[in-house]
Design an enzyme around this catalytic site. Structure first.
Site, mmCIF file in Angstrom:
data_model
loop_
_atom_site.group_PDB
_atom_site.id
_atom_site.type_symbol
_atom_site.label_atom_id
_atom_site.label_comp_id
_atom_site.label_asym_id
_atom_site.label_seq_id
_atom_site.Cartn_x
_atom_site.Cartn_y
_atom_site.Cartn_z
ATOM 1 N N CYS A 1 0.815 -1.223 0.000
ATOM 2 C CA CYS A 1 0.000 0.000 0.000
ATOM 3 C C CYS A 1 0.847 1.271 0.000
ATOM 4 O O CYS A 1 0.368 2.334 -0.394
ATOM 5 C CB CYS A 1 -0.942 0.000 1.199
ATOM 6 N N HIS B 1 -3.365 7.413 1.765
ATOM 7 C CA HIS B 1 -3.732 6.073 1.312
ATOM 8 C C HIS B 1 -5.141 5.793 1.808
ATOM 9 O O HIS B 1 -5.454 6.015 2.978
ATOM 10 C CB HIS B 1 -2.744 5.051 1.879
ATOM 11 N N ASN C 1 -10.050 -0.072 -0.626
ATOM 12 C CA ASN C 1 -8.594 0.000 -0.521
ATOM 13 C C ASN C 1 -7.997 -0.576 -1.805
ATOM 14 O O ASN C 1 -8.033 -1.786 -2.019
ATOM 15 C CB ASN C 1 -8.119 -0.784 0.704
#
Length: 326
Positions: free
Chosen positions: A116, A253, A283
């Site tokens: 990520c 993020h 996500n």
């Protein structure tokens, strides 16, 4: 004069298939609900790649939009960096596939894998290439097909992730060397491999010979996230010679709305200074920051001269941040 890596074009791509939380409610044995998912993550829907649709194809689509936004051709780009944890193949890199997909016959391309945090790591690498004079223009892409590595029996993980791609073009420009410059002003990267078991995929070429599925200790990841994201962003801001009050937009993020709001609270900034897309995209790992940034530009919120801070944390654990002026 100082050489800066300045953003000149951005674009994103999302697969056509939209998956609302209701689809998970209908999955036998999963025992989840729209209310449960929204209360714990803020996610309402996400996009899943179509059968046969690959990470590299989505990356090419996002790259083409970024090139169009910048008014550039693929031949104007010197290098491509793709941040991904879900490549089409073990090798070659997704970046070289994007290079071919765009019709580039010169330059160089490579992938970065920091889960990520991948896009932040890729930005830092692109910045280093530009300020060292190795490239004039770098195409930086985050692209993921996380729907291919989900455990569909684990309601704590499978509802969180989505697919997509975002692309940003950085160009070398001479600047005054002050915090008022456009472009990347500072980067900060960190990792600690002792936390591997908090977030990983239980497969790999040299271990099981299988792809595996995502495993996560959600509470522990959350505990580390807010603290480490606040720390890395503060460090990058200090390196850039600016402060929290100078920030126009936080582009985080997009993992979880609770992590995002917790970090904003630590910063002492209101949520209306944060670009939030987690409700629509879920996500998307390395794709989430460029996706959110592209949406912010497309909607007219991010404007030339705005000071942005991006921060991300992912498996590794790996985390970092970038401060840039649009």
């Amino acid at each position: 004069m100082t050489l800066r890596a300045v953003p000149v074009g951005i674009g994103h791509y999302l697969p056509e298939r939209v998956v609302p939380n209701a689809e998970f409610e209908a999955m036998e044995g999963l025992e989840t609900s729209d209310a449960w998912i929204k209360s714990r993550s803020g996610i309402e829907r996400r996009h899943f790649a179509a059968e046969g649709e690959t990470t590299s194809q989505m990356a090419v689509a996002a790259a083409q939009k970024a090139l169009s936004h910048a008014g550039l051709e693929a031949a104007d780009v010197d290098a491509i960096i793709v941040a991904t944890s879900t490549p089409d193949l073990t090798f070659p890199s997704v970046a070289t596939m994007v290079q071919a997909g765009l019709g580039m016959t010169k330059g160089f391309a490579f992938d970065v894998q920091a889960v990520c945090a991948g896009f932040v790591y890729a930005l830092a690498n692109a910045n280093a290439l530009i300020v060292s004079g190795q490239a004039k223009r770098v195409l930086v892409i985050g692209a993921e097909t996380f729907s291919r590595i989900m455990d569909w029996s684990d309601r704590t993980t499978c509802v969180l992730f989505g697919d997509g791609a975002g692309a940003l073009i950085l160009e070398a420009r001479e600047s005054a060397g002050t915090s008022e410059d456009h472009g990347i002003l500072a980067t900060d990267l960190n990792s600690d491999g002792s936390f591997k078991d908090l977030l990983y995929v239980d497969g790999g070429v040299s271990s099981t010979g299988t792809t595996g599925v995502l495993k996560m200790q959600g509470k522990e990841v959350f505990r580390h996230a807010v603290e480490k994201l606040t720390q890395t962003a503060s460090t990058a801001l200090e390196k850039a010679g600016v402060g929290i009050p100078d920030v126009d937009w936080v582009v985080p993020h997009q993992a979880n709305i609770r992590i995002i709001s917790g970090t904003m609270k630590k910063f002492g900034l209101p949520m209306d200074k944060c670009i939030v897309t987690v409700q629509d995209h879920g996500n998307t790992s390395a794709a989430s920051i460029p996706l959110a940034m592209s949406v912010g530009v497309q909607e007219g919120r991010i404007k030339p001269g705005d000071l942005l801070v991006t921060e991300a944390i992912g498996g590794g654990l790996a985390w970092g941040s970038v401060v840039l002026r649009w």
